[in-house]
Design a protein around this motif. Structure first.
Motif, short mmCIF file in Angstrom:
data_model
loop_
_atom_site.label_atom_id
_atom_site.label_comp_id
_atom_site.label_asym_id
_atom_site.label_seq_id
_atom_site.Cartn_x
_atom_site.Cartn_y
_atom_site.Cartn_z
N LYS A 266 -54.17 -20.74 16.63
CA LYS A 266 -54.21 -21.75 15.57
C LYS A 266 -54.49 -21.16 14.19
N GLU A 267 -55.35 -20.13 14.17
CA GLU A 267 -55.63 -19.46 12.90
C GLU A 267 -54.73 -18.24 12.75
N LYS A 268 -54.22 -18.04 11.55
CA LYS A 268 -53.31 -16.92 11.31
C LYS A 268 -53.56 -16.34 9.91
N TYR A 269 -53.74 -15.03 9.87
CA TYR A 269 -53.88 -14.32 8.59
C TYR A 269 -52.78 -13.26 8.53
N PHE A 270 -51.89 -13.41 7.56
CA PHE A 270 -50.68 -12.59 7.50
C PHE A 270 -50.59 -11.86 6.16
N ILE A 271 -50.06 -10.64 6.20
CA ILE A 271 -49.84 -9.89 4.97
C ILE A 271 -48.49 -9.18 5.05
N GLU A 272 -47.81 -9.14 3.92
CA GLU A 272 -46.51 -8.46 3.83
C GLU A 272 -46.49 -7.71 2.51
N LYS A 273 -46.37 -6.37 2.58
CA LYS A 273 -46.42 -5.55 1.37
C LYS A 273 -45.55 -4.30 1.54
N SER A 274 -45.35 -3.59 0.45
CA SER A 274 -44.62 -2.33 0.51
C SER A 274 -45.33 -1.28 -0.33
N CYS A 275 -45.04 -0.01 -0.03
CA CYS A 275 -45.59 1.10 -0.82
C CYS A 275 -44.58 2.24 -0.78
N ASN A 276 -44.80 3.25 -1.62
CA ASN A 276 -43.93 4.43 -1.56
C ASN A 276 -44.64 5.54 -0.79
N PHE A 277 -43.97 6.65 -0.62
CA PHE A 277 -44.51 7.72 0.22
C PHE A 277 -45.67 8.47 -0.45
N ASP A 278 -45.87 8.22 -1.73
CA ASP A 278 -46.94 8.92 -2.44
C ASP A 278 -48.32 8.32 -2.17
N ASN A 279 -48.35 7.06 -1.76
CA ASN A 279 -49.66 6.41 -1.59
C ASN A 279 -49.79 5.64 -0.28
N TYR A 280 -49.22 6.20 0.80
CA TYR A 280 -49.31 5.51 2.09
C TYR A 280 -50.63 5.81 2.83
#
Length: 312
Positions: A266-280
């Motif tokens: 019932k509870e959901k916490y979602f994240i969607e993001k991007s980064c480049n290879f310099d700061n992964y």
């Protein structure tokens, strides 16, 4: 330059069909590079104790602990694992040496035909809290029952019971040619961190084996699984909490989806993001921290208390 002595690399594995397939895959790649190998199969407690859900056994690394001990006591030189089964912190003295190129990351539903998911009278089997929570989030009226054992055992249990279907990792069934015709690709379900990837670990004081197995490493898979497992570790989920994570490389960027659910979905916490290879390097950690500050921290505390109670 001093040449290291050639020795036979003893490959430790669980004795299930899938685990042996994975071990033989590593063996072939090492043989192709000119190394001598030997397969050593070890039965784990996770395969023996089939009447309790994993999270009630009180150990997150149940499928890896037996092989860790075999390595630390000198019975084997390396171990091959499904990476999603491996705790985010390896035992002292054991190091990750290679992540093989990733296979299919998806979860699939194996069913018995004539399946109407719009019906309330549907029973789905899975031993995974992550799969259960995501299924109940999407189909709250369905019943989800526990399903344990290796891939072959779970497929047989599906046939022997009145369940409508069971959820599997696509990669596992595809690797040993067990994927039937009646399947639905659950492209909406976020997989377990590192699902579809195979991990090789060795003793940190064995330079010959480390050098040999490092040649099997796939850098893109290594980076993506690192982000996913860092996300998992920061949430402090181990293998027990309903946590999904998937990182994918597209062009010059890494795209990430992460999710945390309550046990009932019932509870959901979602994240969607991007980064480049310099700061992964801290990307997975930062994504997890964002979820924790938005309410996920309170949910994780509740999950720990509930799971602790179940383990008593």
């Amino acid at each position: 330059m001093k040449t290291l002595p050639l020795k036979t690399i003893r490959i430790g594995t669980r004795d299930s069909e899938l685990a042996l397939w994975q071990a033989h895959t590593v063996e072939k790649q090492l043989n192709d590079l000119g190394y001598k190998t030997e397969i050593v199969a070890v039965k784990s407690q996770g395969d023996i104790i089939l009447d309790k859900p994993l999270y009630e056994l009180g150990i997150t690394g149940i499928f890896t602990k037996t092989l860790d001990i075999a390595m630390l006591t000198g019975q084997v030189d390396i171990a091959v694992h499904s990476m999603k089964d491996v705790p985010t912190s390896l035992p002292k003295g054991i190091v990750q040496t290679a992540v093989l190129k990733r296979a299919n990351v998806s979860d699939i539903l194996v069913h018995k035909g004539n399946l109407d998911l719009s019906s309330d009278n549907v029973t789905i089997a899975t031993g995974s809290l992550r799969r259960k929570a995501q299924w109940l989030h999407r189909y709250p009226e369905h019943t989800v029952v526990d399903l344990r054992g290796n891939v072959n055992t779970r497929m047989q249990k599906l046939q022997d019971n009145e369940w409508n279907g069971a959820i599997f990792a696509a990669a596992g069934l595809e690797r040993i040619n067990l994927k039937p015709e009646n399947v639905i690709d659950l492209d909406w379900m976020i997989p377990a961190p590192a699902q579809g990837a195979m991990l090789v670990v060795a003793l940190e004081n064995d330079p010959f084996v480390i050098e040999a197995t490092a040649k099997l490493n796939d850098k893109e898979t290594e980076i993506c699984t690192y982000i996913e497992r860092q996300f998992l570790k920061t949430l402090e989920g181990g293998c027990t909490a309903p946590i999904g994570a998937l990182a994918k490389v597209e062009n010059e960027y890494i795209f990430f989806e992460g999710v945390l659910f309550s046990l009932d979905g019932k509870e959901k916490y979602f994240i969607e993001k991007s980064c480049n290879f310099d700061n992964y390097n801290t990307f997975g950690e930062n994504c997890a921290k964002e979820i924790l500050t938005k309410g996920g921290g309170q949910l994780m505390q509740q999950l720990r208390e509930v799971l602790k109670t179940k383990q008593k």
